[in-house]
Design an enzyme around this catalytic site. Structure first.
Site, PDB file in Angstrom:
ATOM      1  N   ASP A 152     -42.050 -36.820  80.253  1.00  0.00           N
ATOM      2  CA  ASP A 152     -41.426 -36.012  79.192  1.00  0.00           C
ATOM      3  C   ASP A 152     -41.271 -36.727  77.853  1.00  0.00           C
ATOM      4  O   ASP A 152     -40.890 -36.103  76.848  1.00  0.00           O
ATOM      5  CB  ASP A 152     -40.074 -35.473  79.669  1.00  0.00           C
ATOM      6  CG  ASP A 152     -39.106 -36.585  80.108  1.00  0.00           C
ATOM      7  OD1 ASP A 152     -39.140 -37.682  79.532  1.00  0.00           O
ATOM      8  OD2 ASP A 152     -38.300 -36.343  81.029  1.00  0.00           O
TER       9      ASP A 152
ATOM     10  N   HIS B   1     -46.898 -42.507  84.873  1.00  0.00           N
ATOM     11  CA  HIS B   1     -47.573 -41.257  85.251  1.00  0.00           C
ATOM     12  C   HIS B   1     -48.085 -40.484  84.053  1.00  0.00           C
ATOM     13  O   HIS B   1     -48.385 -39.297  84.169  1.00  0.00           O
ATOM     14  CB  HIS B   1     -46.634 -40.397  86.116  1.00  0.00           C
ATOM     15  CG  HIS B   1     -46.307 -41.036  87.438  1.00  0.00           C
ATOM     16  ND1 HIS B   1     -45.217 -40.702  88.202  1.00  0.00           N
ATOM     17  CD2 HIS B   1     -46.960 -42.008  88.128  1.00  0.00           C
ATOM     18  CE1 HIS B   1     -45.202 -41.442  89.308  1.00  0.00           C
ATOM     19  NE2 HIS B   1     -46.249 -42.250  89.277  1.00  0.00           N
TER      20      HIS B   1
HETATM   21  C1  BJW Z   1     -30.090 -37.986  89.468  1.00  0.00           C
HETATM   22  C2  BJW Z   1     -29.546 -37.012  88.629  1.00  0.00           C
HETATM   23  C3  BJW Z   1     -28.667 -37.454  87.638  1.00  0.00           C
HETATM   24  C4  BJW Z   1     -30.887 -36.009  89.989  1.00  0.00           C
HETATM   25  N1  BJW Z   1     -28.374 -38.753  87.524  1.00  0.00           N
HETATM   26  N2  BJW Z   1     -29.769 -39.255  89.361  1.00  0.00           N
HETATM   27  C5  BJW Z   1     -48.461 -46.271  99.725  1.00  0.00           C
HETATM   28  C6  BJW Z   1     -47.850 -45.731 100.842  1.00  0.00           C
HETATM   29  C7  BJW Z   1     -47.923 -44.351 101.079  1.00  0.00           C
HETATM   30  C8  BJW Z   1     -48.578 -43.504 100.196  1.00  0.00           C
HETATM   31  C9  BJW Z   1     -49.178 -44.052  99.089  1.00  0.00           C
HETATM   32  C10 BJW Z   1     -49.116 -45.414  98.869  1.00  0.00           C
HETATM   33  N3  BJW Z   1     -49.769 -45.676  97.708  1.00  0.00           N
HETATM   34  C11 BJW Z   1     -50.224 -44.499  97.196  1.00  0.00           C
HETATM   35  C12 BJW Z   1     -49.895 -43.491  98.028  1.00  0.00           C
HETATM   36  C13 BJW Z   1     -50.211 -42.045  97.826  1.00  0.00           C
HETATM   37  C14 BJW Z   1     -49.289 -41.357  96.833  1.00  0.00           C
HETATM   38  C15 BJW Z   1     -47.855 -41.386  97.363  1.00  0.00           C
HETATM   39  O1  BJW Z   1     -47.012 -42.139  96.934  1.00  0.00           O
HETATM   40  N4  BJW Z   1     -47.530 -40.512  98.279  1.00  0.00           N
HETATM   41  C16 BJW Z   1     -46.153 -40.465  98.802  1.00  0.00           C
HETATM   42  C17 BJW Z   1     -45.601 -39.043  98.584  1.00  0.00           C
HETATM   43  C18 BJW Z   1     -46.138 -40.935 100.219  1.00  0.00           C
HETATM   44  N5  BJW Z   1     -49.385 -41.978  95.522  1.00  0.00           N
HETATM   45  C19 BJW Z   1     -50.365 -41.687  94.668  1.00  0.00           C
HETATM   46  O2  BJW Z   1     -51.265 -40.915  94.982  1.00  0.00           O
HETATM   47  C20 BJW Z   1     -50.393 -42.394  93.329  1.00  0.00           C
HETATM   48  N6  BJW Z   1     -51.697 -42.960  93.136  1.00  0.00           N
HETATM   49  C21 BJW Z   1     -52.079 -44.125  93.702  1.00  0.00           C
HETATM   50  O3  BJW Z   1     -51.315 -44.851  94.256  1.00  0.00           O
HETATM   51  O4  BJW Z   1     -53.429 -44.369  93.574  1.00  0.00           O
HETATM   52  C22 BJW Z   1     -54.026 -45.289  94.486  1.00  0.00           C
HETATM   53  C23 BJW Z   1     -54.003 -44.677  95.888  1.00  0.00           C
HETATM   54  C24 BJW Z   1     -54.273 -43.326  96.087  1.00  0.00           C
HETATM   55  C25 BJW Z   1     -54.249 -42.771  97.371  1.00  0.00           C
HETATM   56  C26 BJW Z   1     -53.919 -43.557  98.479  1.00  0.00           C
HETATM   57  C27 BJW Z   1     -53.618 -44.910  98.272  1.00  0.00           C
HETATM   58  C28 BJW Z   1     -53.669 -45.466  96.973  1.00  0.00           C
HETATM   59  C29 BJW Z   1     -50.177 -41.396  92.195  1.00  0.00           C
HETATM   60  C30 BJW Z   1     -48.817 -40.818  92.187  1.00  0.00           C
HETATM   61  C31 BJW Z   1     -48.718 -39.752  91.090  1.00  0.00           C
HETATM   62  C32 BJW Z   1     -47.393 -39.027  91.078  1.00  0.00           C
HETATM   63  N7  BJW Z   1     -47.476 -37.902  90.203  1.00  0.00           N
HETATM   64  C33 BJW Z   1     -46.328 -37.049  89.977  1.00  0.00           C
HETATM   65  C34 BJW Z   1     -46.752 -35.825  89.117  1.00  0.00           C
HETATM   66  C35 BJW Z   1     -46.906 -36.207  87.647  1.00  0.00           C
HETATM   67  C36 BJW Z   1     -47.565 -35.133  86.817  1.00  0.00           C
HETATM   68  C37 BJW Z   1     -46.886 -33.814  86.841  1.00  0.00           C
HETATM   69  O5  BJW Z   1     -45.717 -33.667  87.150  1.00  0.00           O
HETATM   70  O6  BJW Z   1     -47.530 -32.845  86.499  1.00  0.00           O
HETATM   71  O7  BJW Z   1     -45.277 -37.783  89.351  1.00  0.00           O
HETATM   72  S1  BJW Z   1     -45.569 -36.500  91.523  1.00  0.00           S
HETATM   73  C38 BJW Z   1     -43.924 -36.551  90.924  1.00  0.00           C
HETATM   74  O8  BJW Z   1     -43.162 -37.520  91.691  1.00  0.00           O
HETATM   75  C39 BJW Z   1     -44.005 -37.106  89.477  1.00  0.00           C
HETATM   76  C40 BJW Z   1     -42.840 -38.066  89.465  1.00  0.00           C
HETATM   77  O9  BJW Z   1     -43.005 -39.000  88.414  1.00  0.00           O
HETATM   78  C41 BJW Z   1     -42.854 -38.646  90.853  1.00  0.00           C
HETATM   79  C42 BJW Z   1     -41.573 -39.294  91.263  1.00  0.00           C
HETATM   80  O10 BJW Z   1     -40.527 -38.377  91.362  1.00  0.00           O
HETATM   81  P1  BJW Z   1     -39.051 -38.802  90.971  1.00  0.00           P
HETATM   82  O11 BJW Z   1     -38.982 -39.162  89.556  1.00  0.00           O
HETATM   83  O12 BJW Z   1     -38.548 -39.806  91.929  1.00  0.00           O
HETATM   84  O13 BJW Z   1     -38.275 -37.397  91.115  1.00  0.00           O
HETATM   85  P2  BJW Z   1     -37.556 -36.765  92.406  1.00  0.00           P
HETATM   86  O14 BJW Z   1     -37.362 -35.326  92.116  1.00  0.00           O
HETATM   87  O15 BJW Z   1     -38.260 -37.108  93.664  1.00  0.00           O
HETATM   88  O16 BJW Z   1     -36.145 -37.514  92.463  1.00  0.00           O
HETATM   89  C43 BJW Z   1     -35.138 -37.308  91.504  1.00  0.00           C
HETATM   90  C44 BJW Z   1     -33.960 -38.219  91.823  1.00  0.00           C
HETATM   91  O17 BJW Z   1     -33.004 -38.110  90.782  1.00  0.00           O
HETATM   92  C45 BJW Z   1     -33.241 -37.870  93.134  1.00  0.00           C
HETATM   93  O18 BJW Z   1     -33.045 -39.081  93.863  1.00  0.00           O
HETATM   94  C46 BJW Z   1     -31.891 -37.308  92.669  1.00  0.00           C
HETATM   95  O19 BJW Z   1     -30.821 -37.614  93.540  1.00  0.00           O
HETATM   96  C47 BJW Z   1     -31.710 -38.008  91.345  1.00  0.00           C
HETATM   97  N8  BJW Z   1     -30.874 -37.319  90.351  1.00  0.00           N
HETATM   98  N9  BJW Z   1     -30.025 -35.775  88.998  1.00  0.00           N
HETATM   99  C48 BJW Z   1     -28.902 -39.624  88.435  1.00  0.00           C
HETATM  100  N10 BJW Z   1     -28.067 -36.570  86.753  1.00  0.00           N
END
Ligand code: BJW
Ligand code: ZN
Length: 264
Positions: free
Chosen positions: A106, A121
């Site tokens: 954002d 990201h």
């Molecule tokens: C508050 C609050 C307040 C609320 N105050 N707190 C190793 C192990 C297993 C899997 C993998 C691995 N390495 C790679 C992977 C695959 C995959 C992955 O991680 N999968 C998992 C789901 C298991 N990763 C990828 O594919 C990444 N690429 C990569 O590693 O390439 C090499 C590779 C590929 C494939 C296999 C192996 C290696 C790329 C990841 C891209 C993520 N993209 C997104 C979308 C972005 C674009 C879009 O939106 O259009 O990014 S997904 C989405 O999740 C977005 C976010 O940045 C990301 C993280 O989410 P975040 O920020 O944590 O949000 P939430 O909603 O989950 O949490 C919010 C938190 O806030 C909560 O805890 C609330 O409690 C809290 N909260 N209000 C304080 N007021």
């Protein structure tokens, strides 16, 4: 660790690294991914934004991003973003090192004044050409005239069909896509290197508003911890980072950070 113990630690910190996620922008009115509001029509946003959807139906994905860009346009940084920008300023003034790693697309940290930022990201306001890879800033809403008024999140909304001609184009003729990282896509090498270095070299690693479920960001706190840093979490709920954290400050980032970082 009490608030005063944290503040003593902060005072003695040479290098502070902060990792943020969607929770830091929640109080700006931006829905988190895995909370309520992570749906668009009947799709889970994280499943919709994928290379698979793009290859199948780029018009559908542009409809989604067109809506998202429209709803983000009026969003403003909140006290959490400003507190992080202010602590960076203070660290700079004292010749101490600061780096902010964000998973958010954002750009609200930049708007609040943060300078040393890695956007792991990507950004909602950058586009990348699928043909020549040129990255350009673009704040057009609608993204092209064909998308005017499209993208309603209502599950009953009529799904429009867009043709190749409707999509945004680069000067070279290639189709433009959002410069964001979807699941299964690699992060930019320089962003990976900078994030690893900042996590490895810091003495305090502050994790704010991320569920820590998405790699590689989710692995950074372990890198910091293994390298000897103290890991501190600010989050509304327990998260995966709690396994390595030295202390948690439960609550809203916009309420906790200004006080914790003594910038209010
Ligand atoms: C508050 C609050 C307040 C609320 N105050 N707190 C190793 C192990 C297993 C899997 C993998 C691995 N390495 C790679 C992977 C695959 C995959 C992955 O991680 N999968 C998992 C789901 C298991 N990763 C990828 O594919 C990444 N690429 C990569 O590693 O390439 C090499 C590779 C590929 C494939 C296999 C192996 C290696 C790329 C990841 C891209 C993520 N993209 C997104 C979308 C972005 C674009 C879009 O939106 O259009 O990014 S997904 C989405 O999740 C977005 C976010 O940045 C990301 C993280 O989410 P975040 O920020 O944590 O949000 P939430 O909603 O989950 O949490 C919010 C938190 O806030 C909560 O805890 C609330 O409690 C809290 N909260 N209000 C304080 N007021
Ligand atoms: Zn191009």
């Amino acid at each position: 660790m009490s608030k005063s113990a944290f503040q003593e630690l902060l005072a003695n910190t040479r290098r502070l690294t902060v990792l943020t996620g969607a929770g830091v922008s929640a109080e700006s009115g931006i829905p988190t991914f895995r909370g309520a509001g992570g749906l668009w029509r009947t799709y889970q946003a994280t499943e919709l934004s994928s290379p698979q959807t793009w290859n199948r139906d780029p018009g559908l994905l542009w409809e989604f991003y067109n809506y998202w860009r429209g709803s983000m346009r009026d969003k403003k940084p909140n006290p959490a973003h400003y507190a992080l920008a202010e602590i960076e300023k203070r660290f700079r003034k004292d010749n101490r090192l600061f780096h902010l790693i964000t998973q958010n697309i954002d750009d609200l940290h930049l708007e609040a004044g943060s300078q040393s930022v890695t956007r792991m990201h990507g950004s909602l306001w950058l586009l990348r050409c699928c043909q020549c890879s040129l990255v350009t800033k673009n704040q057009d809403i609608p993204i092209t005239p064909a998308f005017e008024g499209s993208g309603s999140p209502d599950p009953k909304a009529k799904q429009s069909k867009f043709s190749k001609e409707d999509l945004p184009k680069c000067y070279c003729g290639g189709i433009l896509r959002p410069h964001v990282v979807w699941f299964g896509e690699s992060l930019a090498l320089e962003d990976m290197e900078k994030s690893h270095e900042a996590s490895r070299e810091c003495d305090l690693f502050l994790v704010v508003g991320t569920s820590a479920l998405v790699y590689p960001a989710a692995g950074l706190s372990t890198i910091a911890k293994r390298s000897g840093a103290k890991v501190v979490v600010v989050n509304l709920e327990p998260t995966a980072t709690d396994e390595v954290s030295d202390f948690n400050f439960p609550g809203k980032a916009g309420e906790i950070l200004p006080d914790l970082l003594m910038v209010n």
